[in-house]
Design a protein around this motif. Structure first.
Motif, PDB file in Angstrom:
ATOM      1  N   VAL A 240       0.861  -1.186   0.000  1.00  0.00           N
ATOM      2  CA  VAL A 240       0.000   0.000   0.000  1.00  0.00           C
ATOM      3  C   VAL A 240       0.894   1.232   0.000  1.00  0.00           C
ATOM      4  N   ILE A 241       0.789   2.017  -1.066  1.00  0.00           N
ATOM      5  CA  ILE A 241       1.613   3.204  -1.239  1.00  0.00           C
ATOM      6  C   ILE A 241       0.734   4.434  -1.023  1.00  0.00           C
ATOM      7  N   ALA A 242       1.062   5.238  -0.041  1.00  0.00           N
ATOM      8  CA  ALA A 242       0.316   6.475   0.200  1.00  0.00           C
ATOM      9  C   ALA A 242       0.719   7.518  -0.839  1.00  0.00           C
ATOM     10  N   SER A 243      -0.091   8.544  -0.973  1.00  0.00           N
ATOM     11  CA  SER A 243       0.193   9.591  -1.963  1.00  0.00           C
ATOM     12  C   SER A 243      -0.021  10.953  -1.330  1.00  0.00           C
ATOM     13  N   LEU A 244       0.953  11.830  -1.513  1.00  0.00           N
ATOM     14  CA  LEU A 244       0.855  13.210  -1.041  1.00  0.00           C
ATOM     15  C   LEU A 244       1.023  14.156  -2.222  1.00  0.00           C
ATOM     16  N   ASN A 245       0.049  15.024  -2.414  1.00  0.00           N
ATOM     17  CA  ASN A 245       0.125  16.037  -3.459  1.00  0.00           C
ATOM     18  C   ASN A 245       0.582  17.335  -2.811  1.00  0.00           C
ATOM     19  N   CYS A 246       1.778  17.789  -3.176  1.00  0.00           N
ATOM     20  CA  CYS A 246       2.360  18.903  -2.435  1.00  0.00           C
ATOM     21  C   CYS A 246       3.049  19.911  -3.349  1.00  0.00           C
ATOM     22  N   ASN A 247       3.013  21.167  -2.900  1.00  0.00           N
ATOM     23  CA  ASN A 247       3.647  22.264  -3.633  1.00  0.00           C
ATOM     24  C   ASN A 247       4.669  23.018  -2.794  1.00  0.00           C
ATOM     25  N   SER A 248       4.744  22.733  -1.509  1.00  0.00           N
ATOM     26  CA  SER A 248       5.705  23.393  -0.632  1.00  0.00           C
ATOM     27  C   SER A 248       6.003  22.440   0.509  1.00  0.00           C
ATOM     28  N   VAL A 249       6.793  22.897   1.468  1.00  0.00           N
ATOM     29  CA  VAL A 249       7.109  22.024   2.602  1.00  0.00           C
ATOM     30  C   VAL A 249       6.484  22.528   3.904  1.00  0.00           C
ATOM     31  N   ARG A 250       5.656  23.559   3.828  1.00  0.00           N
ATOM     32  CA  ARG A 250       5.184  24.202   5.053  1.00  0.00           C
ATOM     33  C   ARG A 250       4.288  23.287   5.887  1.00  0.00           C
ATOM     34  N   TRP A 251       3.329  22.609   5.220  1.00  0.00           N
ATOM     35  CA  TRP A 251       2.301  21.923   5.979  1.00  0.00           C
ATOM     36  C   TRP A 251       2.476  20.407   6.067  1.00  0.00           C
ATOM     37  N   TRP A 252       3.096  19.798   5.060  1.00  0.00           N
ATOM     38  CA  TRP A 252       2.916  18.356   4.931  1.00  0.00           C
ATOM     39  C   TRP A 252       4.046  17.500   5.472  1.00  0.00           C
ATOM     40  N   VAL A 253       5.199  18.083   5.821  1.00  0.00           N
ATOM     41  CA  VAL A 253       6.361  17.257   6.178  1.00  0.00           C
ATOM     42  C   VAL A 253       6.075  16.341   7.365  1.00  0.00           C
ATOM     43  N   ASP A 254       5.413  16.848   8.405  1.00  0.00           N
ATOM     44  CA  ASP A 254       5.147  15.979   9.551  1.00  0.00           C
ATOM     45  C   ASP A 254       4.165  14.862   9.199  1.00  0.00           C
ATOM     46  N   TYR A 255       3.336  15.081   8.152  1.00  0.00           N
ATOM     47  CA  TYR A 255       2.419  14.024   7.731  1.00  0.00           C
ATOM     48  C   TYR A 255       3.137  12.898   7.005  1.00  0.00           C
ATOM     49  N   VAL A 256       4.273  13.194   6.414  1.00  0.00           N
ATOM     50  CA  VAL A 256       5.092  12.124   5.847  1.00  0.00           C
ATOM     51  C   VAL A 256       5.448  11.137   6.950  1.00  0.00           C
ATOM     52  N   GLU A 257       5.872  11.668   8.085  1.00  0.00           N
ATOM     53  CA  GLU A 257       6.238  10.820   9.218  1.00  0.00           C
ATOM     54  C   GLU A 257       5.022  10.086   9.775  1.00  0.00           C
ATOM     55  N   ARG A 258       3.896  10.759   9.868  1.00  0.00           N
ATOM     56  CA  ARG A 258       2.694  10.125  10.412  1.00  0.00           C
ATOM     57  C   ARG A 258       2.182   9.024   9.489  1.00  0.00           C
ATOM     58  N   ILE A 259       2.276   9.237   8.195  1.00  0.00           N
ATOM     59  CA  ILE A 259       1.859   8.212   7.241  1.00  0.00           C
ATOM     60  C   ILE A 259       2.757   6.986   7.343  1.00  0.00           C
ATOM     61  N   ALA A 260       4.055   7.214   7.473  1.00  0.00           N
ATOM     62  CA  ALA A 260       4.974   6.086   7.667  1.00  0.00           C
ATOM     63  C   ALA A 260       4.658   5.370   8.968  1.00  0.00           C
ATOM     64  N   GLY A 261       4.248   6.134   9.983  1.00  0.00           N
ATOM     65  CA  GLY A 261       3.991   5.550  11.293  1.00  0.00           C
ATOM     66  C   GLY A 261       2.796   4.624  11.341  1.00  0.00           C
ATOM     67  N   VAL A 262       1.834   4.795  10.414  1.00  0.00           N
ATOM     68  CA  VAL A 262       0.661   3.916  10.416  1.00  0.00           C
ATOM     69  C   VAL A 262       0.828   2.753   9.444  1.00  0.00           C
ATOM     70  N   GLY A 263       2.044   2.592   8.895  1.00  0.00           N
ATOM     71  CA  GLY A 263       2.344   1.358   8.185  1.00  0.00           C
ATOM     72  C   GLY A 263       2.424   1.403   6.682  1.00  0.00           C
ATOM     73  N   ALA A 264       2.338   2.584   6.054  1.00  0.00           N
ATOM     74  CA  ALA A 264       2.458   2.645   4.593  1.00  0.00           C
ATOM     75  C   ALA A 264       3.771   2.012   4.150  1.00  0.00           C
ATOM     76  N   HIS A 265       3.717   1.229   3.088  1.00  0.00           N
ATOM     77  CA  HIS A 265       4.929   0.578   2.597  1.00  0.00           C
ATOM     78  C   HIS A 265       5.846   1.569   1.877  1.00  0.00           C
ATOM     79  N   ALA A 266       5.256   2.628   1.335  1.00  0.00           N
ATOM     80  CA  ALA A 266       6.019   3.656   0.621  1.00  0.00           C
ATOM     81  C   ALA A 266       5.117   4.873   0.467  1.00  0.00           C
TER      82      ALA A 266
END
Length: 322
Positions: free
Chosen positions: A99-125
């Protein structure tokens, strides 16, 4: 016969990935894709705007412009970010394919911590759907590419799970950008992102959305760049856009791709297409006496100098010499 493939260091039972779309926007949809035979899924994207909206009330004490806050609150969002985390976790627990999560992003202001949270709930990539666009003459091509690289660096500094970058085709020196993205931490590139299309209604003189599904004619650009980039060390490639028949899947593998992402063909013809693709792939392999994908993957990439004319030629066909 072995039709498994390695993508970003992850073993997939076969090279078909269901692309990020409403088909993968729910646990039920992902389960249906798995039952239909998909080798992996990319979940519907969490957009940066979703994360910004969820965090906007907490940012007011940091001086956020009230008008910007109102704008964010009025936007029509598909996901609350925490709901997306539940989606990722639920899919990982309910299917036995990556299961590969997907993030649509244009900057780094809001989403960087969600990269970590998505990895934390088990996304394979995670597939980073990156699509910055130059809207004024002050923005150079270099600045756009630097922004892409910076976002990958930020994501890689945050998580250790595999990262794919989904790009559009409009870059003047894609091989150089591919190397820069790899060095920044990307494990794979998805070629190509099909952007939202726009149109104009000439009767009402209003803007409207264009065709949302890809066409088979768009596949040739994907095939060209898979073949050109396939020999890039330590970087995998999945093809996306215009893949409508089993022969396109086989062509992707011959050019050096690791997987093909299906979307529009599934909307048009249903998930049963996946098994049709896989059956045709196996029949073709039997007819050519191949036992695994590695027996022919990259067989027709640009690594052979004799193929350069096919991959490099952009103008019309050469005149035949007498």
């Amino acid at each position: 016969m072995d039709i498994s493939t390695q993508y970003m260091g992850i073993k997939l039972p076969n090279p078909i990935i269901v692309s990020s779309s409403s088909l993968t926007a729910s646990v039920k949809g992902v389960q249906e894709a798995c039952r239909a035979g998909a080798g992996a899924v990319v979940l519907k994207s969490l957009f940066e705007e979703d994360i910004a909206k969820a965090n906007s009330s907490d940012r007011m004490d940091e001086g956020m412009d009230p008008e910007a806050l109102l704008y964010l609150e009025q936007m029509n969002m598909l996901y609350e970010p925490d709901t997306y985390l539940n989606l990722v976790e639920g899919c990982v627990q309910s299917v036995d394919i990556p299961v590969i999560a997907s993030l649509n992003c244009n900057s780094v202001r809001w989403w960087v911590d969600y990269v970590e949270r998505i990895a934390g709930v088990g996304a394979h990539a995670i597939e980073l759907n990156l699509s910055p666009i130059a809207l004024d003459y002050k923005t150079s091509a270099q600045k756009i590419e630097d922004k892409l690289v910076d976002m990958v660096v930020q994501a890689r500094n945050t998580v250790s799970i595999p990262l794919a970058v989904k790009l559009g085709p409009h870059y003047s020196a894609l091989p150089n950008l591919a190397i820069r993205l790899r060095d920044a931490g990307a494990n794979a590139l998805t070629l190509f992102n099909r952007y939202y299309t726009m149109d104009i209604n000439i009767d009402t003189m209003e803007l409207k959305s264009g065709n949302t599904l890809s066409a088979a004619e768009e596949f040739s650009t994907v095939l060209r760049w898979i073949g050109i980039l396939a020999e890039t060390p330590n970087l995998d490639f999945s093809a996306s856009t215009g893949i409508y028949d089993p022969s396109s899947l086989i062509k992707v593998l011959l050019a050096g791709g690791s997987a093909a992402q299906l979307c529009s063909v599934l909307y048009r013809n249903g998930l049963q297409v996946i098994q049709q693709f896989l059956d045709s792939l196996k029949e073709w392999m039997i007819s050519h006496k191949f036992q695994s994908l590695n027996d022919f993957r990259g067989k027709l990439s640009m690594k052979d100098d004799q193929r350069n004319d096919f991959y490099q030629r952009l103008q019309y066909v050469k005149a035949i010499k007498g």
